[in-house]
Design a protein around this motif. Structure first.
Motif, PDB file in Angstrom:
ATOM      1  N   ASP A 261       0.815  -1.215   0.000  1.00 54.41           N
ATOM      2  CA  ASP A 261       0.000   0.000   0.000  1.00 54.41           C
ATOM      3  C   ASP A 261       0.851   1.269   0.000  1.00 54.41           C
ATOM      4  OD1 ASP A 261      -2.402  -1.432   0.057  1.00 54.41           O
ATOM      5  OD2 ASP A 261      -2.360  -1.577   2.252  1.00 54.41           O
ATOM      6  N   VAL A 262       1.876   1.302   0.855  1.00 56.01           N
ATOM      7  CA  VAL A 262       2.618   2.544   1.063  1.00 56.01           C
ATOM      8  C   VAL A 262       4.124   2.299   1.052  1.00 56.01           C
ATOM      9  CG1 VAL A 262       2.958   4.547   2.574  1.00 56.01           C
ATOM     10  CG2 VAL A 262       0.736   3.398   2.514  1.00 56.01           C
ATOM     11  N   LEU A 263       4.844   3.145   0.321  1.00 52.11           N
ATOM     12  CA  LEU A 263       6.300   3.190   0.394  1.00 52.11           C
ATOM     13  C   LEU A 263       6.695   4.392   1.246  1.00 52.11           C
ATOM     14  CD1 LEU A 263       9.233   2.525  -0.436  1.00 52.11           C
ATOM     15  CD2 LEU A 263       8.882   3.993  -2.448  1.00 52.11           C
ATOM     16  N   ILE A 264       7.493   4.140   2.282  1.00 53.38           N
ATOM     17  CA  ILE A 264       8.050   5.222   3.073  1.00 53.38           C
ATOM     18  C   ILE A 264       9.497   5.360   2.643  1.00 53.38           C
ATOM     19  CG2 ILE A 264       8.597   6.052   5.390  1.00 53.38           C
ATOM     20  CD1 ILE A 264       6.134   3.845   5.967  1.00 53.38           C
ATOM     21  N   LEU A 265       9.749   6.303   1.725  1.00 54.14           N
ATOM     22  CA  LEU A 265      11.073   6.503   1.166  1.00 54.14           C
ATOM     23  C   LEU A 265      11.751   7.594   1.994  1.00 54.14           C
ATOM     24  CD1 LEU A 265      11.926   6.774  -2.628  1.00 54.14           C
ATOM     25  CD2 LEU A 265      13.281   7.856  -0.849  1.00 54.14           C
ATOM     26  N   VAL A 291      -2.850  -1.517   6.742  1.00 56.66           N
ATOM     27  CA  VAL A 291      -2.116  -0.884   5.642  1.00 56.66           C
ATOM     28  C   VAL A 291      -0.735  -1.526   5.554  1.00 56.66           C
ATOM     29  CG1 VAL A 291      -1.118   1.260   4.766  1.00 56.66           C
ATOM     30  CG2 VAL A 291      -3.342   1.307   5.939  1.00 56.66           C
ATOM     31  N   THR A 292      -0.419  -2.112   4.409  1.00 52.89           N
ATOM     32  CA  THR A 292       0.908  -2.707   4.217  1.00 52.89           C
ATOM     33  C   THR A 292       1.881  -1.625   3.762  1.00 52.89           C
ATOM     34  OG1 THR A 292       0.384  -3.300   1.927  1.00 52.89           O
ATOM     35  CG2 THR A 292      -0.056  -4.946   3.632  1.00 52.89           C
ATOM     36  N   TYR A 293       3.156  -1.757   4.196  1.00 48.49           N
ATOM     37  CA  TYR A 293       4.112  -0.700   3.890  1.00 48.49           C
ATOM     38  C   TYR A 293       5.529  -1.264   3.891  1.00 48.49           C
ATOM     39  CZ  TYR A 293       5.487  -0.691   8.798  1.00 48.49           C
ATOM     40  OH  TYR A 293       5.963  -1.065  10.022  1.00 48.49           O
ATOM     41  N   SER A 294       6.458  -0.462   3.365  1.00 50.85           N
ATOM     42  CA  SER A 294       7.887  -0.758   3.468  1.00 50.85           C
ATOM     43  C   SER A 294       8.629   0.551   3.681  1.00 50.85           C
ATOM     44  CB  SER A 294       8.402  -1.460   2.207  1.00 50.85           C
ATOM     45  OG  SER A 294       8.259  -0.629   1.072  1.00 50.85           O
ATOM     46  N   PHE A 327      10.149   1.781  -8.585  1.00 52.19           N
ATOM     47  CA  PHE A 327      10.188   1.616  -7.128  1.00 52.19           C
ATOM     48  C   PHE A 327       9.053   2.396  -6.475  1.00 52.19           C
ATOM     49  CE2 PHE A 327      12.470   3.032  -3.083  1.00 52.19           C
ATOM     50  CZ  PHE A 327      12.252   1.841  -2.405  1.00 52.19           C
ATOM     51  N   LEU A 328       8.858   3.630  -6.895  1.00 52.82           N
ATOM     52  CA  LEU A 328       7.751   4.439  -6.379  1.00 52.82           C
ATOM     53  C   LEU A 328       6.403   3.880  -6.840  1.00 52.82           C
ATOM     54  CD1 LEU A 328       9.230   7.976  -7.158  1.00 52.82           C
ATOM     55  CD2 LEU A 328       9.000   6.974  -4.881  1.00 52.82           C
ATOM     56  N   ILE A 353       2.738  12.003   0.312  1.00 50.78           N
ATOM     57  CA  ILE A 353       2.846  12.948   1.419  1.00 50.78           C
ATOM     58  C   ILE A 353       4.324  13.216   1.649  1.00 50.78           C
ATOM     59  CG2 ILE A 353       2.363  13.339   3.870  1.00 50.78           C
ATOM     60  CD1 ILE A 353       0.118  11.078   3.376  1.00 50.78           C
ATOM     61  N   VAL A 354       4.689  14.478   1.697  1.00 57.16           N
ATOM     62  CA  VAL A 354       6.084  14.873   1.890  1.00 57.16           C
ATOM     63  C   VAL A 354       6.293  15.313   3.336  1.00 57.16           C
ATOM     64  CG1 VAL A 354       7.889  16.497   1.223  1.00 57.16           C
ATOM     65  CG2 VAL A 354       6.307  15.597  -0.512  1.00 57.16           C
ATOM     66  N   ILE A 355       7.332  14.751   3.960  1.00 55.19           N
ATOM     67  CA  ILE A 355       7.731  15.191   5.295  1.00 55.19           C
ATOM     68  C   ILE A 355       8.915  16.136   5.132  1.00 55.19           C
ATOM     69  CG2 ILE A 355       8.588  14.506   7.561  1.00 55.19           C
ATOM     70  CD1 ILE A 355       7.300  11.786   7.132  1.00 55.19           C
ATOM     71  N   GLU A 356       8.757  17.362   5.592  1.00 56.00           N
ATOM     72  CA  GLU A 356       9.814  18.364   5.480  1.00 56.00           C
ATOM     73  C   GLU A 356      10.104  18.960   6.849  1.00 56.00           C
ATOM     74  OE1 GLU A 356      12.446  19.628   4.056  1.00 56.00           O
ATOM     75  OE2 GLU A 356      11.618  20.864   2.429  1.00 56.00           O
TER      76      GLU A 356
END
Length: 402
Positions: A261-265, A291-294, A327-328, A353-356
């Protein structure tokens, strides 16, 4: 009677002006059509009338949100083509300085876009170097001497390495400038950052001695720093990041199988503000909502083609770009603190979603300059903490935007 004559002249003048305006408009259309014919990769204006069944770039976002972002992308692509068509006018050969020979997939996307733009302008890349170790003054001098000065230019690779954070990249550019004092230098869009005023002034002094250096900055903050440091002696542009010249990349998303579901890059290098230690937060916030993620950074691997010792710069750049995009695209949504994960997700239509929270504010500076039209639910938002990123993602999931 005099009044009647004045009125007639007035109407005659209005008719004449209207006729001239129409002729100029038609001439403008002809010029645009001719440019499109000469440059098949050149840009088309956003269509006014779209069929009702046209697919949105961001498939699950509200149609108006996606449409606004699509217009924003088209605008940036047009700006890039217009600026660089003028910058490279008359140029037929370039030396591309600063190939990104490292696993950062965003820098490879920049390289691919630069090559696409140069190809669209009919410009041949006759020399490429990645660093001081593979830069040869004598080899480049021989190539330059084979060309007329008016058709040759040095193109500086764009990205976020202008300044003293990555001194090797900056030093390479300055070496080439010193070696070719009469050269024409054109920079692809950069972000600028100096930790020390003395280092900035040293660069500015060198550049001031070479008036044929054109600098391009990709956000307002960088542009203002550039104006203060270089504006007196060098030409400056404020342009979008060159990757926007690629335009819509939804075909990559559509052809890539979904893994989770979600990529945390989250970036691993020194620019990052987001921390991998937040994985416990993601586990608690996402797993409990099915929610599945990596969690991963794209610096940690390279495509197989790149590891071949005979791989050319083109193979390396294209392979890294495509692998990063896939990859994205192998996830329904992305949380990231990388600028080009933000940009590529935008071009592929991936909700993200961008973390800044880094000192440089590189992503926020770019977003606020060029991407306000892509700030909306189901498209992209910028937050200042992983907690807010998780909350926003879960809200989007509830609204079925992902």
């Amino acid at each position: 009677m005099p009044v009647t004559i004045n009125i007639r002249y007035k109407y005659l003048l209005l008719v004449t002006l209207a006729t001239i305006s129409i002729l100029l408009f038609l001439y403008g259309l002809t010029r645009t059509d001719m440019q499109t014919i000469k440059n098949p990769t050149s840009l088309s204006s956003p269509k006014i009338h779209e069929p009702n069944n046209r697919k949105s770039l961001f498939m699950k976002a509200p149609v108006k949100n996606s449409a606004q972002c699509e217009s924003t992308i088209s605008f940036q692509k047009n700006v890039l083509f217009t600026f660089y068509k003028h910058s490279f006018e008359g140029i037929r050969k370039v030396a591309l300085i600063g190939f990104p020979d490292h696993p950062n997939k965003g820098d490879s996307a920049i390289y691919v876009a630069e090559r696409d733009l140069l190809e669209g302008l009919g410009i041949e890349v006759v020399y490429i170097c990645a660093s001081q170790s593979d830069y040869s003054t004598s080899d480049l001098q021989a190539i330059v001497q084979e060309s007329s000065p008016e058709v040759f230019a040095f193109a500086f690779h764009g990205g976020g390495n202008f300044g003293d954070i990555y001194p090797d990249h900056q030093q390479l550019r300055e070496d080439v400038i010193r070696d070719f004092p009469n050269g024409k230098f054109i920079s692809f869009p950069q972000s600028i950052w100096y930790n020390g005023e003395a280092a900035l002034q040293e660069t500015a002094n060198l550049y001031a001695e070479h008036p044929q250096i054109q600098l391009a900055f990709r956000d307002r903050q960088s542009y203002l720093i550039g104006v203060d440091g270089f504006g007196k002696d060098n030409e400056l542009l404020l342009t979008p990041d060159i990757v926007f010249f690629m335009g819509d990349l939804s075909h990559i998303r559509e052809s890539t199988p979904i893994k989770s579901d979600v990529l945390i890059l989250a970036r691993l290098d020194k620019e990052g503000g987001q921390q991998h230690s937040s994985e416990s937060l993601y586990q608690q916030g996402l797993t409990s909502h099915n929610v599945t993620y990596s969690v991963e950074d794209w610096l940690g691997w390279d495509p197989e083609e790149v590891r071949n010792p005979d791989a050319t710069f083109d193979i390396k750049g294209k392979s890294r770009f495509l692998s990063g995009a896939q990859f994205l695209a192998s996830h329904k949504a992305v949380i990231t603190d990388r600028l080009h994960a933000h940009i590529l997700s935008t071009l592929m239509g991936i909700p993200h979603i961008v973390i800044e929270d880094s000192e440089m504010k590189k992503i926020t500076n770019y977003h606020n300059t060029w991407l306000r039209g892509c700030t909306s639910d189901g498209v992209s938002v910028i937050v200042d903490s992983p907690e807010k990123a998780v909350d926003t993602l879960l809200e989007w999931k509830m609204q079925q935007y992902i």
